[in-house]
Design an enzyme around this catalytic site. Sequence first.
Site, PDB file in Angstrom:
ATOM      1  N   ASP A   1      37.052   3.090  33.332  1.00 37.99           N
ATOM      2  CA  ASP A   1      36.733   2.649  34.689  1.00 37.99           C
ATOM      3  C   ASP A   1      37.654   3.120  35.815  1.00 37.99           C
ATOM      4  O   ASP A   1      37.197   3.430  36.889  1.00 37.99           O
ATOM      5  CB  ASP A   1      36.678   1.120  34.733  1.00 37.99           C
ATOM      6  CG  ASP A   1      35.593   0.551  33.826  1.00 37.99           C
ATOM      7  OD1 ASP A   1      34.798   1.332  33.268  1.00 37.99           O
ATOM      8  OD2 ASP A   1      35.538  -0.676  33.680  1.00 37.99           O
TER       9      ASP A   1
ATOM     10  N   GLU B   1      42.730  -6.161  24.847  1.00 33.59           N
ATOM     11  CA  GLU B   1      41.786  -5.151  25.332  1.00 33.59           C
ATOM     12  C   GLU B   1      42.448  -3.760  25.304  1.00 33.59           C
ATOM     13  O   GLU B   1      41.812  -2.783  24.939  1.00 33.59           O
ATOM     14  CB  GLU B   1      41.371  -5.538  26.757  1.00 33.59           C
ATOM     15  CG  GLU B   1      40.268  -4.701  27.359  1.00 33.59           C
ATOM     16  CD  GLU B   1      39.958  -5.120  28.797  1.00 33.59           C
ATOM     17  OE1 GLU B   1      40.623  -6.047  29.322  1.00 33.59           O
ATOM     18  OE2 GLU B   1      39.059  -4.508  29.396  1.00 33.59           O
TER      19      GLU B   1
HETATM   20  C1  DGY Z   1      34.922  -4.287  34.879  1.00 32.27           C
HETATM   21  O1  DGY Z   1      34.502  -5.176  35.611  1.00 32.27           O
HETATM   22  O2  DGY Z   1      36.065  -3.827  34.936  1.00 32.27           O
HETATM   23  C2  DGY Z   1      34.007  -3.743  33.875  1.00 32.27           C
HETATM   24  O3  DGY Z   1      34.657  -3.057  32.874  1.00 32.27           O
HETATM   25  C3  DGY Z   1      32.975  -2.888  34.481  1.00 32.27           C
HETATM   26  O4  DGY Z   1      32.126  -2.499  33.469  1.00 32.27           O
END
Ligand code: DGY
Length: 434
Positions: free
Chosen positions: A168, A400
């Site tokens: 992201d 994560e």
């Molecule tokens: C976030 O909100 O960071 C999610 O990973 C988007 O998919």
Amino acid sequence: MTPLEKKAIEVLNKNWKGNFSIPCENLYPFQWFWDSGLIAIGFAHFDMSKAEKEIFTLLDAQWDNGFIPHIVFHSETDSYFPGADFHHSSLHPQASKKYKTTGITQPPVTGFVLEELYRISSDKEATLNFIKTVIDKVYFNHEYFYNNRDPKDEGLIYIYHNWESGTDNSPIWDDIWETMNPPEYTFERRDTTHVDASQRPSKREYDHYLHIIEIAKEHNYNDQKIAELSPFLVQDPLFNALLIKSNESLIKLYHLIENNEEKIKQLHNWQSKAIHSFNTKLFDEEIGAYIHYDLRNEKPLKYLSSSSFSPLFAGIPNKQRATSMIKLMLDKFGGDHQYLCASFDPTSDRFNPKKYWRGPVWINLNWMLYRGVSEYEYEDVAERIKKDSIEIIEKNGFYEYFDSRKEIHEKENAGYGGNNFSWSAALLIDLIRS
Ligand code: DGY
């Protein structure tokens, strides 16, 4: 069964919501596309019916044009921003009528996930019967990509949002942000109420994220308009490698199912064009690995990241190229003081080992690299990736993402982002059992 595996199973069962899984509590309270696929691999080892339901529910949210959204909003919780009202998927005439979703997608893992379920299954006939009920939806999804996301007919799909990449806030996107000047939106972040802000994207980055979606919404998520107007239009090596890997799995599964010659032929056509373009357009000789290509501004984005090595998972490079890529990975990402594999080039000044996709180690990428490197028969490197992945989870928990610097793990908690994170648990089970 080891205590770590038991704990992984507990994490998965806790994040199971009846017919789908959440990635983790609060931070990600809905169903995410690529999370869902990878989670199903974990379930397949101890509860195949949950694995099947996970995939069934994801595909139930497929749009009438074959598109699969990146989030399926199964509940009304407001612990996540931007939620269903912001994304407003019903603007698209073919959006799911049954579920509220986003209008962006995520890496297409479903094809190879179906093959994984079949590989893991102890009742191959029953699993193949399940696969028969969903495989055409996955094929339809690939058809959507090739018909709508490949304007130059290269066999390479574009993504139009950084959230579509899965990586992201990779530093690679900084180059795209420099070409944009979005308004300063007023909104309430929720992620930073669950996780330390130093581990998440900045407010200004979110302005860019929202702005791209606003442009798509102005045009009712119309693909042609997005291709024409979106400031973000990128051919991403991870996304395309996973599509190629999934194509290959569909070919194998359709052979097992029989009587699908037309689809197999089409899949082979997509594959040959895609692999050729991938190897010519996305390989950078100077860097020695695969890179992203900015289709909007027609320029290669010359950065090394864990995505650069992901084509190993799909068998894209030849043996010679794979050998030099693996050496590069060890040289730059795999010193004695480092855990494999940082998500971004540790020698770059954009590297940040604490911040989301700007440097930390992710278990999903490690799992893909482990599998890829094994296929090229570098067993010692594969074992190192597996050992590092298990060790960082053992030391910190099912986070994560994790700091890539070993010394941090000696001093303090080096797991970041959400805790009790589903795919970290799911892929740990698969790593231990494979
Ligand atoms: C976030 O909100 O960071 C999610 O990973 C988007 O998919």
